[in-house]
Design an enzyme around this catalytic site. Sequence first.
Site, PDB file in Angstrom:
ATOM      1  N   THR A  62       2.738  -5.253   0.484  1.00  0.00           N
ATOM      2  CA  THR A  62       3.403  -4.960  -0.788  1.00  0.00           C
ATOM      3  C   THR A  62       4.849  -4.500  -0.603  1.00  0.00           C
ATOM      4  OG1 THR A  62       1.269  -4.310  -1.645  1.00  0.00           O
ATOM      5  CG2 THR A  62       3.179  -3.624  -2.935  1.00  0.00           C
ATOM      6  N   SER A  72       1.478  -8.730  -6.154  1.00  0.00           N
ATOM      7  CA  SER A  72       0.554  -9.845  -6.136  1.00  0.00           C
ATOM      8  C   SER A  72       1.238 -11.168  -5.749  1.00  0.00           C
ATOM      9  CB  SER A  72      -0.091  -9.994  -7.513  1.00  0.00           C
ATOM     10  OG  SER A  72      -0.753  -8.790  -7.843  1.00  0.00           O
ATOM     11  N   TRP A  98       4.087   1.464  -0.759  1.00  0.00           N
ATOM     12  CA  TRP A  98       2.693   1.821  -1.062  1.00  0.00           C
ATOM     13  C   TRP A  98       1.744   1.335   0.027  1.00  0.00           C
ATOM     14  CZ3 TRP A  98       3.287  -0.668  -6.536  1.00  0.00           C
ATOM     15  CH2 TRP A  98       4.170   0.114  -7.306  1.00  0.00           C
ATOM     16  N   GLY A 134     -18.925  16.440 -20.434  1.00  0.00           N
ATOM     17  CA  GLY A 134     -18.223  17.083 -21.535  1.00  0.00           C
ATOM     18  C   GLY A 134     -16.982  17.801 -21.036  1.00  0.00           C
ATOM     19  N   GLU A 161      -5.386  -4.464  -3.535  1.00  0.00           N
ATOM     20  CA  GLU A 161      -5.858  -5.735  -2.956  1.00  0.00           C
ATOM     21  C   GLU A 161      -5.951  -6.816  -4.039  1.00  0.00           C
ATOM     22  OE1 GLU A 161      -8.770  -5.721   0.161  1.00  0.00           O
ATOM     23  OE2 GLU A 161      -8.274  -3.651   0.654  1.00  0.00           O
ATOM     24  N   THR A 164      -4.597  -7.045  -8.259  1.00  0.00           N
ATOM     25  CA  THR A 164      -5.077  -6.442  -9.500  1.00  0.00           C
ATOM     26  C   THR A 164      -6.214  -7.297 -10.048  1.00  0.00           C
ATOM     27  OG1 THR A 164      -3.578  -7.766 -10.834  1.00  0.00           O
ATOM     28  CG2 THR A 164      -2.763  -5.625 -10.072  1.00  0.00           C
TER      29      THR A 164
END
Lengths: 273, 383, 402
Positions: free
Chosen positions: B125, B131, B155, B339, B363, B365
């Site tokens: 990346t 992608s 990243w 809750g 890996e 989207t």
Amino acid sequence: MVDIKIIVCIKQVPGTTEIKINPETNTLVREGIETVINPFDTYAIEEGVRLKEKLAPLLSQTGEEIETIALTMGPPQSGEMLKEAIALGIDKAVLLSDRAFAGADTWATALTLAEAIKKFDDWKLIILGKQTLDGDTGQVGPELAQKLNIPFIGYASSILDINKNRMTIKRLMEDRYETFEIRLPAAISVGKDINIPRVPSLRGKLKAKNEAIPVWDKNYLNLDQSQIGLEGSYTQVIKISMPEHHYEVKMLEGSPDHQVDELYGKLKELNIV
Amino acid sequence: MHYFLTEEQQMIVDICRQIVEERIKPQRAEMDENCIFPAEIIKEIGKSDLFRLFVPEQYGGMGTGIFEVCLATEELSRGDLSVATTYAASGLGFIPIILLGSEEQKKKYLPQLASGEKLAAFGLTEPEAGSDVGAIRTKAVKDGDFYILNGTKQWITNGGEADIYTVFTMTDPSKGARGASAFIVEKGTKGFDFGKKENKLGIRASATRELIFTDCRVPKENLIAGEGMGFIAAMRTFDQSRPAVGAQAVGVAQAALEEAINYSKVRKQFGASISSLQAIQHMLADMATQIEAARTLVYHAAKVIDSGEKNVSRLSAMSKLFASDVAMKVTTDAVQIFGGYGFMKEYPVEKMMRDAKITQIYEGTNQVQRNIIALDLIKRGVL
Amino acid sequence: MDIKVDESTCTGCSLCKNVCMYDAIEIINGKAVIDDNCVFCGACIDACKFNSIEITGLPDKHLDFSNYNGVMVFLETLDGAVLDVGYELATEGRKLASSLGVPLSGVLIGNKVKDNFLQAFEYGLDKIYCIDNPVFSNQLDDIYAKVLVQIIDKYKPEIFLAGATSFGRSLVPKVAAIIKTGLTADCTALAIDEEKKILLQTRPTFGGNVLATIVTKDARPQMATVRPHVMEKKKTAIAESEDQSAKIEFIDIDQSKFKTKYKLISTEKEAGENINITDYDVIVSGGRGIGGSDSFALLKELADLLGGVVGASRAAVDSNWISYPHQVGQTGKTVNPRVYIACGISGAIQHLAGMQTSDLVIAINKDPEAPIFKIANYGIVGDLFEVVPKLIRKIKMGRGLI
């Protein structure tokens, strides 16, 4: 030819100490309780494996070998526990099992272990857990060391240095740590501060699965019935009971200020503040 | 549930469970809160032979397959997704070497990766290329026996922590994706630095950093499978690795379900435990059913890959897509069942929900997964 | 019964001499010679590589213990002072001795330990055997074991008690192994069977969930280690006219025969930290609910105000919030203080095993269902970070510190 052997003595114990007593027979109800390696013995196993990992490369320079051996005295099913030790990295295991060993106190246990250990040559170090979860005595280690006539260091918290002939080792006493240098062979007992035991490895588990654990009985050890088991024991349990705890629980209610006031009052009554 | 595991597969599950219970659970909240990389836990995973699951026997591996990797990943994810991500990302980093590396590369790198002694990372990346592999800007220019790398990767999981990096570069920008090439770059190589550590929504204990290359000279022996093979290396790696992302999703969803069931039994409202309420019961039933469907798809995809089948992109993408959507849904529902408490950091489910989100993103989207599935359907038909 | 050395095979190698704990062997003219100190323990036979030593005329197990008489307690010393557990044993030993109608003696070993005499006699001892020698400056298992073996063999008490301290639990098993008698560890109650005149030794097992009563058969002395702080220590009235010095027997030793195999390199105490938590009347313990190492400062403040010490659950120790010597429970220490204050400790059975015999348990926990409340005398359901500071403030105000 293995030049150095580290022997780790372990015991199978109930996985819980929440034990029931059969009121009719006044004996412990042990069925249905999962058994595990005595927790303190897992530190002994780990220390043995770590020492091997540390010493093996050094020894190989001089063409020497080191081996770790797990030893237990117990019923036949203790063999499964020995396999766990192998999965954790111990090289091989021996089970001391014989009906005649049953009922042994620490004295008779130490004697039986001592005779088994004498069957090996070149053992340099014996490692035990500092006590068992069930018996809780911590006596087998020092008694075993005495029978083998070697030094014993209890409550070892770290091995600072070790070679073939001697070790520097620290033990935890009530209020202090003491560091000793002792010659090998020696025996030590370890507590949970010495290491963090590893999780078994996949290769270890696969090796353990196919491992045949040799079983040594009293004849193999040349022991007479009078020396072992209940007969060879100097102590005898004559009674077991559940301790009676009487707890009168008083919950202090109300606001935090009120709770603290009340608690303070109680502490004052008891002359603690 | 019985998944018809072999004795060895059951051993893998047992080992991971022990690591989860003894090592991961007591630490995960603090690791998450303070972004502490789980170095000791990863060492333990290495000592337990779990990295060997990825690797063929002749290079120090166990000769097992993707199915075994998925079993391990799922179990670790039940404990903590950061740990599982770190584990799976190392595998992702060295799968290109296993698939396309030379014999020398395999011999040199795989044994120490298999033992867990060293960790790997997958550097694809970039700020402008997620992608879209064709948009890679990091350049590799040949200079004698070396390639000179320049550019920044973004990243990168295990960035800074890993020792071995598979880095995707552009050797011939004119060819687009077909001009991409993959290199093995070792940490410590001159001109290879790390940028800032990311502060993330989830998987906060995992390391996510930039890789910065400034005239970084990489020996030509470190090129994987020749120039222009980068895109294929990346795609084939993802085909193998995506079921493991699915397994991560199944693991975290399973953990959330277990927490929700336990909580619903002890939480009392209107004088009874909330597990007696049909509204809760139906939520639990749906969560469990979705997880089971996801798990089945993941296991199936893994087994198909292990069978040697070549066309696995569609199934692999489906397992990742479906399982990660399930994980997001199930962890969100778990928070709902808890809750107000579910919203608080004292309870583990909010973290699971934050962690689960990444499985829909990394890996590829889930939108990219749908593209892959659709493309394959149109190209090869429904069979 | 006789013990013989086969002079034709003995090489005078000294192996037997080195293992003899009774100093009964000398090498004379290259051969081992065994003298009257020998108690036929057989250690030399095991040690001899040439099978040169043999015991002949072994009698059947002799079960006549009439030559064993009296109760003996080990007055463990550290840095020259007798530990409390020694006085607890003396107090308990007094009861046992009176019940049997036999004398009570104490064994005092150490370096410069004479200052303890007066105090020791206040706990009802009829006699003190004292070895005051620099070789016993430190707690070294082997030479202490050797000297105890010699004393026990010489004075033949029917009962021998020592504290179940770290040293006691490591030393006394060695003594029992040499003497060949039974030893019961970590007793919490002792009594005499009136009919058989034997010692009934009661000890907790299975983490305190079972009590076992144990007797020593076919061997003397009956040996036990006793858990510190369980027995009461109580002074008895002594007639002022009594001449204490007549009740002291100094035993001289040949220093050259007490060479230790343990080379003590260093002793360290944790700086500024009391790790001897078993020794305090008040323990303020923290568990998982403490949340981090910093919060232990709060507990320490409370402990300091109460003259106590900080303890911890396994969870807190495993999270590295506090060091292992502070851990209470199955895999840590067993404590029984007057007051145990459990803060943020849920009360797993393993923890309870280590503290449920405390006189008073106070539990502070957020979770009303926490098992700790089942065994607590006083329970507060609440936030310890609110309750503890309020309590500290209240105590300080009470003392005029604020």
